[in-house]
Design an enzyme around this catalytic site. Structure first.
Site, PDB file in Angstrom:
ATOM      1  N   ASP A 378       0.856  -1.190   0.000  1.00 61.12           N
ATOM      2  CA  ASP A 378       0.000   0.000   0.000  1.00 61.12           C
ATOM      3  C   ASP A 378       0.891   1.239   0.000  1.00 61.12           C
ATOM      4  OD1 ASP A 378      -2.499   1.254   0.045  1.00 61.12           O
ATOM      5  OD2 ASP A 378      -2.527   1.386   2.224  1.00 61.12           O
ATOM      6  N   GLU A 381       2.442   4.483  -4.424  1.00 62.79           N
ATOM      7  CA  GLU A 381       2.369   5.284  -5.665  1.00 62.79           C
ATOM      8  C   GLU A 381       3.729   5.889  -6.088  1.00 62.79           C
ATOM      9  OE1 GLU A 381      -1.270   4.226  -4.244  1.00 62.79           O
ATOM     10  OE2 GLU A 381       0.098   5.509  -3.124  1.00 62.79           O
ATOM     11  N   ASP A 456      -8.856   3.262  -2.451  1.00 63.27           N
ATOM     12  CA  ASP A 456      -9.754   3.694  -1.378  1.00 63.27           C
ATOM     13  C   ASP A 456     -11.044   4.279  -1.946  1.00 63.27           C
ATOM     14  OD1 ASP A 456      -7.801   2.908   0.333  1.00 63.27           O
ATOM     15  OD2 ASP A 456      -7.057   4.910   0.769  1.00 63.27           O
TER      16      ASP A 456
END
Length: 753
Positions: A378, A381, A456
């Site tokens: 997670d 990015e 999300d």
């Protein structure tokens, strides 16, 4: 004048260089530059040791060069390097517009004539299935739950699209990891263009007779998924966060007591000591090894979150080793970059470096050896909470293959390199088991390393709808293993919304319920008895059709086909399917039409041409029409096409609870049907060395006589199915039944052999 090589040609003119490579007769690589540089592929391109040069011919006539393969003609204008792609009948499939490629200071673009009716792909993008007329960007972004139909930037980047009109189909993969953009007719109805804020004009033109062939050829380039562990296809439960360890065990016990199948429980960031990766919280998870053993004894797998941010703390061994070995990303002044994420001040491993990935893999190996079954990457990015545009500065420095590159080039591929390191660590820990990795961020080619989810989302009906075209376009972009946070991550869930989401979610490739801190709990029983019963019904159905779903993953591993498919993938010639975004196919036999609005108990469903049967009541429908279908709260409209063969199994509490010896085979009425069933042990990598079975199941039905054939076409797995149970659907007349030419009598339309 051109120079010919084994795999293509190179032409130089007016300060530009054009290289055309023939990957195969239908895949053409185009590289154009105005610099003294060599072409660079990104991590998206799967490296192949044995690329066989393809036969092609080249001819020159005045200012035109023509290259011919067995499938295409490529015509190059030497004056401006503009290119046309034609099929062998002379039909122009794709051509440059007004000179094609243009170079600006820090901006490269390729303009194409806009002749297509539809554009698909682009991976995880908000909006509808068809992207014609849209203006899209590729820059992995921690979107923070605010996305809607018009949001441009999300967590993943797939610079690939499929163009479709009535005459042809093709794909273009723009192999550039910088921030890229795609104007698909937003600016003009005469042209579209794609380009990037840096990097090279390096793209692959991919021809196919249909969408299926384009996807197959595209995944030949970017790789295909390996067979996942079968347990990763089961029901998975998560929350930010289940803590302390007693809460984790309580959730697990409740699943078993309520007889709701579940295979996986996730641990979010609160299991760590101060959010330090590869650690355990000494207060809330003091006896974590005992907890992991109890979960294992109950049949649960455990997946832990691992973020890239390493807490700045010299007493912490991961940080100390990273600093001492110079493993972290640096800023433009050659100082290790510090950004704020969950642990506070944090540093980020440079996963583009081989040595850093090996180091991370070793740390991960030691961590998972304690009883962890998979890893959830997670914030990759990479997200930086105090960063410019939510990430690190674009002039930060990475090293790839020994060469310095800036974060502007590394950003979109950072997560894929982290997934590569994670896969290495899991394989080091258990070299004979298939690794499972879930990644929030991604770039084309991620399917070789990890599954993904759509990030999300929120507990909104809008996000339930958005899930469908997102996952379908991810599938068309080479990633067959994806899903969403079922029920919604942010905001408080509601009973009806959760029911409708679980009804749809059980038919997506990846099934995980997940919710955020501070929101209403979101387990199947959290909304009362009605929701619990309906959720159990559909989760059990997921486990019942697992043989069918597993077969679809086998097809994905061989051809790159999506598991969850838009209707246009199967019914390209039916124009009514070309922008259906609120229905989908699970494989080529089952059509799913979720309800995604509140208080709706009837929904309109389009059925493509052919005969379809209502899964619930057997009612027959003629395709090519729209229907209003009853959909009370406990029913999702499901249809099975004529001639379908659907393999099923008895439901288990978790995958591997007991040996499955019987395959339940449902045959749906039609003149004929055929199906290839795959089986292996579901966990090891032995399938890659031939330990699997392929069984051809087919039937013919004429004048009340049904002939069934079972043919083992490949046999390498000894512990395969020993018994078949045939169930006949919608056959209103069965005078005689033959199985491999032996006559059988059916009792209540069921035969066991």
């Amino acid at each position: 004048m051109f120079t010919k090589f084994n795999d293509g040609i190179v032409v130089k003119n007016n300060g530009k260089t054009l290289q055309i490579r023939i990957v195969n007769s239908k895949i053409i690589n185009v590289f154009i530059t105005d610099k003294d540089e060599v072409r660079k592929d990104t991590i998206a391109i799967e490296k192949r040791k044995h690329n066989t040069p393809c036969n092609f011919d080249v001819s020159e006539n005045s200012d035109i060069i023509t290259i011919k393969t067995e499938s295409l003609s490529i015509i190059v204008n030497l004056n401006d390097f503009s290119i046309k792609f034609l099929n062998l009948e002379g039909l122009v499939i794709n051509e440059d517009y007004n000179g094609g490629v243009r170079f600006y200071n820090n901006d490269i673009r390729c303009y194409k004539k806009l002749n297509e009716d539809h554009y698909y792909g682009f991976g995880e993008k908000a909006g509808y299935l068809d992207k014609k007329g849209e203006n899209l960007e590729m820059w992995n972004t921690d979107e923070l739950m605010t996305h809607n139909q018009g949001t441009k930037l999300l967590y993943q980047s797939y610079p690939f699209f499929i163009g479709l009109n009535k005459k042809y189909t093709y794909g273009i993969f723009f192999d550039n990891s910088f921030r890229s953009f795609f104007d698909m007719g937003f600016e003009s109805n005469e042209y579209y263009y794609f380009g990037a804020k840096g990097g090279q004009m390096n793209y692959y033109f991919i021809y196919g007779e249909n969408i299926k062939e384009v996807v197959e050829n595209y995944t030949y380039l970017t790789g295909r998924i390996n067979m996942p562990p079968m347990w990763s296809l089961g029901n998975q439960q998560s929350r930010y966060s289940y803590t302390p360890q007693e809460k984790v065990l309580e959730i697990a016990k409740t699943f078993r007591e309520k007889e709701i199948p579940c295979d996986v429980i996730y641990l979010d960031i609160d299991y760590m000591e101060g959010y330090r990766v590869f650690t355990w919280n000494k207060e809330t998870f003091l006896n974590y090894k005992e907890m992991l053993k109890k979960l294992r004894d109950m049949g649960f797998k455990v997946i832990t979150i691992v973020d890239p941010g390493v807490k700045k703390d010299y007493a912490y061994n991961v940080y100390r080793e990273g600093i001492e070995n110079d493993y972290f990303v640096k800023d433009k002044f050659s100082i290790p970059f510090i950004g704020h994420v969950w642990p506070g001040e944090s540093l980020f491993p440079d996963f583009l470096r081989d040595d850093v990935r090996h180091w991370w893999a070793d740390k991960l190996k030691d961590f998972v050896n304690e009883g962890i079954d998979g890893i959830w990457n997670d914030m990759n990015e990479p997200s930086v909470l105090d960063g410019i545009n939510k990430t690190m500065p674009e002039d930060n420095v990475h090293y790839l293959n020994g060469y310095k590159i800036l974060h502007s080039e590394a950003h979109n591929v950072y997560a894929t390199y982290m997934a590569m390191a994670t896969q290495e660590g899991l394989l080091k820990s258990r070299p004979n088991e298939r690794p499972f990795i879930l990644s929030r961020a991604a770039f084309s080619g991620i399917q070789r390393y990890a599954a993904v989810w759509t990030g999300d989302n929120r507990s909104l009906y809008e996000h339930l709808l958005l899930m469908m075209p997102m996952i379908m376009n991810l599938g068309l972009s080479g990633q067959p293993f994806s899903g969403s946070d079922v029920g919604g991550f942010g905001d408080d869930g509601q009973e009806e919304l959760f029911i409708r989401w679980i009804e749809a979610g059980v038919f997506t490739p990846f099934l995980r319920i997940h919710s955020a801190n501070g929101t209403r709990e979101q387990e199947p029983w959290s909304f009362g008895k009605r929701c619990e019963d309906i959720s159990k019904k559909y989760i059990k159905m997921r486990y019942e059709i697992l043989p069918y779903i597993y077969d679809l993953f086998y097809i994905a591993s061989q051809k790159g086909y999506p598991v969850m498919r838009p209707l246009v993938f199967e019914y390209q010639n039916d124009e009514n399917t070309h922008n259906i975004y609120d229905e989908f196919m699970l494989g080529d036999n089952i059509l799913v039409a979720p309800v995604y609005l509140p208080s709706k108990e009837i929904r309109e469903v389009y059925l493509p041409k052919g005969i379809w049967y209502d899964y619930w009541n057997g009612k027959e429908f003629e395709g090519g029409k729209h229907y209003l279908i009853d959909a009370p709260i406990d029913v999702i409209p499901l249809f099975v096409k004529e001639g379908a063969i659907i393999p099923k199994q008895n439901v288990q509490a978790y995958i591997g609870e007991k040996q499955i010896d019987e395959l339940i085979v449902e045959l749906y009425k039609g003149s004929c049907g055929e199906y290839i069933h795959y089986e292996d042990d579901g966990i090891s990598i032995k399938y890659s060395s031939g330990e699997y079975n392929l069984t051809d199941l087919k039937f013919e039905y004429v004048n009340g006589i049904l002939k069934i054939y079972i043919n083992r076409i490949y046999s390498g797995y000894k512990n395969g199915i020993k018994k078949y149970k045939f169930v006949f659907k919608n056959f209103n007349k069965l005078d005689k039944i033959f199985i491999n030419d032996h006559e059988y009598k059916a009792e209540n339309y069921v035969i066991e052999i």
